[in-house]
Design a protein around this motif. Structure first.
Motif, PDB file in Angstrom:
ATOM      1  N   THR A  57       0.825  -1.195   0.000  1.00 12.43           N
ATOM      2  CA  THR A  57       0.000   0.000   0.000  1.00 12.43           C
ATOM      3  C   THR A  57       0.868   1.257   0.000  1.00 12.43           C
ATOM      4  N   ALA A  58       0.514   2.191  -0.855  1.00 10.27           N
ATOM      5  CA  ALA A  58       1.193   3.492  -0.834  1.00 10.27           C
ATOM      6  C   ALA A  58       0.732   4.252   0.403  1.00 10.27           C
ATOM      7  N   HIS A  59       1.596   5.053   0.961  1.00 11.23           N
ATOM      8  CA  HIS A  59       1.259   5.840   2.143  1.00 11.23           C
ATOM      9  C   HIS A  59       1.569   7.313   1.905  1.00 11.23           C
ATOM     10  N   GLU A  60       0.920   8.151   2.724  1.00  8.51           N
ATOM     11  CA  GLU A  60       1.256   9.559   2.826  1.00  8.51           C
ATOM     12  C   GLU A  60       1.972   9.725   4.161  1.00  8.51           C
ATOM     13  N   TYR A  61       2.857  10.701   4.247  1.00 13.84           N
ATOM     14  CA  TYR A  61       3.672  10.904   5.455  1.00 13.84           C
ATOM     15  C   TYR A  61       3.595  12.347   5.915  1.00 13.84           C
ATOM     16  N   ARG A  62       3.826  12.552   7.233  1.00 15.50           N
ATOM     17  CA  ARG A  62       3.937  13.891   7.795  1.00 15.50           C
ATOM     18  C   ARG A  62       4.757  13.840   9.076  1.00 15.50           C
ATOM     19  N   TRP A  66       0.445  16.272   4.616  1.00 17.73           N
ATOM     20  CA  TRP A  66       0.655  14.908   4.133  1.00 17.73           C
ATOM     21  C   TRP A  66       1.298  14.970   2.751  1.00 17.73           C
ATOM     22  N   THR A  67       2.338  14.171   2.541  1.00 11.82           N
ATOM     23  CA  THR A  67       3.016  14.134   1.247  1.00 11.82           C
ATOM     24  C   THR A  67       3.756  12.804   1.109  1.00 11.82           C
ATOM     25  N   ASP A  68       4.612  12.703   0.116  1.00 13.69           N
ATOM     26  CA  ASP A  68       5.354  11.461  -0.114  1.00 13.69           C
ATOM     27  C   ASP A  68       6.516  11.333   0.887  1.00 13.69           C
ATOM     28  N   ARG A  69       7.047  10.129   1.006  1.00  8.59           N
ATOM     29  CA  ARG A  69       8.086   9.837   2.003  1.00  8.59           C
ATOM     30  C   ARG A  69       9.341  10.687   1.815  1.00  8.59           C
ATOM     31  N   ASN A  70       9.830  10.815   0.600  1.00  8.99           N
ATOM     32  CA  ASN A  70      11.067  11.571   0.384  1.00  8.99           C
ATOM     33  C   ASN A  70      10.919  13.033   0.784  1.00  8.99           C
ATOM     34  N   GLU A  74      -2.752   5.569   5.111  1.00  9.56           N
ATOM     35  CA  GLU A  74      -3.205   5.269   3.770  1.00  9.56           C
ATOM     36  C   GLU A  74      -3.808   6.564   3.240  1.00  9.56           C
ATOM     37  N   PRO A  75      -3.615   6.888   1.971  1.00  6.49           N
ATOM     38  CA  PRO A  75      -4.037   8.183   1.444  1.00  6.49           C
ATOM     39  C   PRO A  75      -5.468   8.571   1.823  1.00  6.49           C
ATOM     40  N   GLY A  76      -5.579   9.723   2.516  1.00  4.91           N
ATOM     41  CA  GLY A  76      -6.864  10.288   2.885  1.00  4.91           C
ATOM     42  C   GLY A  76      -7.599   9.610   4.023  1.00  4.91           C
TER      43      GLY A  76
END
Length: 83
Positions: free
Chosen positions: A2-7, A21-25, A48-50
């Motif tokens: 699963t793709a994730h969002e990060y903060r 919330w954005t991508d890992r990098n 998980e996104p949203g």
């Protein structure tokens, strides 16, 4: 997988702060900035996104284990909190 969002979440200038919330990098860069500029960084979070019901936290990006966060998004689910 699963793709994730990060903060990043923490305290700066006497108030609680959270990055967007954005991508890992991107969040790894935000984490470094927050460590330099905020009073304290509490955690590195993903979801998980949203979907706020899937938020997990660890104290830094280098930690191995993600820990689920309570519905109020303040504490780890297994953390004892004094009343």
């Amino acid at each position: 997988m699963t793709a994730h969002e990060y903060r990043v979440t923490g305290c700066g200038g006497g108030v609680w702060r959270r990055s967007e919330w954005t991508d890992r990098n991107s969040e790894l860069e935000d984490y470094e900035t927050a460590c330099d500029e905020w009073d304290g960084v509490i955690g590195f979070e993903r979801r998980e996104p949203g979907d706020d019901s899937t938020i997990q936290r660890k104290t830094s990006p280098d930690e191995d284990e993600w820990i689920d966060v309570t519905a109020d998004m303040i504490h780890f689910e297994d953390e004892e909190v004094a009343a």
